[in-house]
Design a protein around this motif. Sequence first.
Motif, PDB file in Angstrom:
ATOM      1  N   GLU A   1       0.812  -1.220   0.000  1.00 57.10           N
ATOM      2  CA  GLU A   1       0.000   0.000   0.000  1.00 57.10           C
ATOM      3  C   GLU A   1       0.847   1.273   0.000  1.00 57.10           C
ATOM      4  O   GLU A   1       0.462   2.271  -0.600  1.00 57.10           O
ATOM      5  N   ASN A   2       1.996   1.275   0.662  1.00 58.61           N
ATOM      6  CA  ASN A   2       2.843   2.479   0.721  1.00 58.61           C
ATOM      7  C   ASN A   2       3.939   2.466  -0.332  1.00 58.61           C
ATOM      8  O   ASN A   2       4.868   3.266  -0.277  1.00 58.61           O
ATOM      9  N   HIS A   3       3.830   1.551  -1.290  1.00 60.82           N
ATOM     10  CA  HIS A   3       4.892   1.400  -2.304  1.00 60.82           C
ATOM     11  C   HIS A   3       4.897   2.564  -3.289  1.00 60.82           C
ATOM     12  O   HIS A   3       3.884   2.909  -3.871  1.00 60.82           O
ATOM     13  N   LYS A   4       6.079   3.165  -3.413  1.00 63.23           N
ATOM     14  CA  LYS A   4       6.303   4.161  -4.465  1.00 63.23           C
ATOM     15  C   LYS A   4       7.546   3.689  -5.186  1.00 63.23           C
ATOM     16  O   LYS A   4       8.584   3.489  -4.556  1.00 63.23           O
ATOM     17  N   PRO A   5       7.467   3.472  -6.520  1.00 63.68           N
ATOM     18  CA  PRO A   5       8.637   2.936  -7.225  1.00 63.68           C
ATOM     19  C   PRO A   5       9.882   3.782  -6.979  1.00 63.68           C
ATOM     20  O   PRO A   5       9.836   5.006  -7.048  1.00 63.68           O
ATOM     21  N   VAL A   6      10.972   3.126  -6.663  1.00 61.23           N
ATOM     22  CA  VAL A   6      12.240   3.808  -6.393  1.00 61.23           C
ATOM     23  C   VAL A   6      13.042   3.825  -7.690  1.00 61.23           C
ATOM     24  O   VAL A   6      13.272   2.785  -8.289  1.00 61.23           O
ATOM     25  N   VAL A   7      13.444   5.010  -8.108  1.00 61.68           N
ATOM     26  CA  VAL A   7      14.301   5.129  -9.282  1.00 61.68           C
ATOM     27  C   VAL A   7      15.671   5.537  -8.778  1.00 61.68           C
ATOM     28  O   VAL A   7      15.814   6.565  -8.128  1.00 61.68           O
ATOM     29  N   THR A   8      16.650   4.726  -9.065  1.00 62.72           N
ATOM     30  CA  THR A   8      17.983   5.036  -8.574  1.00 62.72           C
ATOM     31  C   THR A   8      18.670   5.996  -9.526  1.00 62.72           C
ATOM     32  O   THR A   8      18.811   5.710 -10.711  1.00 62.72           O
ATOM     33  N   ALA A   9      19.071   7.143  -9.005  1.00 63.87           N
ATOM     34  CA  ALA A   9      19.740   8.163  -9.816  1.00 63.87           C
ATOM     35  C   ALA A   9      21.080   7.641 -10.314  1.00 63.87           C
ATOM     36  O   ALA A   9      21.513   7.964 -11.411  1.00 63.87           O
ATOM     37  N   LEU A  10      21.722   6.816  -9.524  1.00 63.22           N
ATOM     38  CA  LEU A  10      23.020   6.262  -9.896  1.00 63.22           C
ATOM     39  C   LEU A  10      22.923   5.487 -11.207  1.00 63.22           C
ATOM     40  O   LEU A  10      23.749   5.657 -12.097  1.00 63.22           O
ATOM     41  N   THR A  11      21.880   4.675 -11.344  1.00 63.39           N
ATOM     42  CA  THR A  11      21.712   3.875 -12.549  1.00 63.39           C
ATOM     43  C   THR A  11      21.502   4.783 -13.760  1.00 63.39           C
ATOM     44  O   THR A  11      22.109   4.578 -14.793  1.00 63.39           O
ATOM     45  N   LEU A  12      20.655   5.799 -13.617  1.00 59.94           N
ATOM     46  CA  LEU A  12      20.390   6.696 -14.727  1.00 59.94           C
ATOM     47  C   LEU A  12      21.652   7.429 -15.150  1.00 59.94           C
ATOM     48  O   LEU A  12      21.934   7.570 -16.330  1.00 59.94           O
ATOM     49  N   THR A  13      22.431   7.890 -14.205  1.00 59.69           N
ATOM     50  CA  THR A  13      23.663   8.611 -14.506  1.00 59.69           C
ATOM     51  C   THR A  13      24.626   7.718 -15.270  1.00 59.69           C
ATOM     52  O   THR A  13      25.158   8.113 -16.292  1.00 59.69           O
ATOM     53  N   SER A  14      24.817   6.506 -14.790  1.00 60.32           N
ATOM     54  CA  SER A  14      25.779   5.620 -15.442  1.00 60.32           C
ATOM     55  C   SER A  14      25.326   5.278 -16.863  1.00 60.32           C
ATOM     56  O   SER A  14      26.144   5.173 -17.760  1.00 60.32           O
TER      57      SER A  14
END
Length: 185
Positions: free
Chosen positions: A113-126
């Motif tokens: 119910e409290n799930h908000k997808p986590v987007v890792t900035a590290l992955t996007l940067t690399s």
Amino acid sequence: MTANEDQEMELEALRSIYEGDECFKEISPVSFQFRVGDLEDTKAFILDISWPDTYPETAPQISLDAFFNNRISAETKQLILSKLEPQVEASLGSAMMYTLFEWAKENQEELMENHKPVVTALTLTSNTEVTTPSAAKKREKKEQLTKAQKRRMINRTDNKGELPRGWNWVDVIKHLSKTGGKDDD
């Protein structure tokens, strides 16, 4: 019955119940993965469960460290594990995998119910850093010709490396037919 006999019986039961079910995956005779929710579902997660030697007298080890769960926040993972704990304790001493899997399926909404997808900035940067150099390398690379293409090019040119006069006459005629040439008014 010994713990090993209990484990063998439960393993056989799990194999027969989940045969052909893509949500269930047997990694080894004492280690399993169970996906709760569809692959496309943003609230889906995978339970990694492994049995210690003394299972079912002791609790199985449950983890949410599968790569599939990377988008789930640490707080949500902790919530799922804390809500599974009472289910495990209630079933200690008996086969509990089916009960756990089905309980997790039935309570998926509550667990996530409290799930908000986590987007890792590290992955996007690399990813962007990796893409930029490869695009630059592609631009610098010269066009590679096959041997046959090189032979044709040499056969078309004279000894000075120039194309003979009128070599592209088909293109000239095509161009003139499209433009219409001169009109006699």
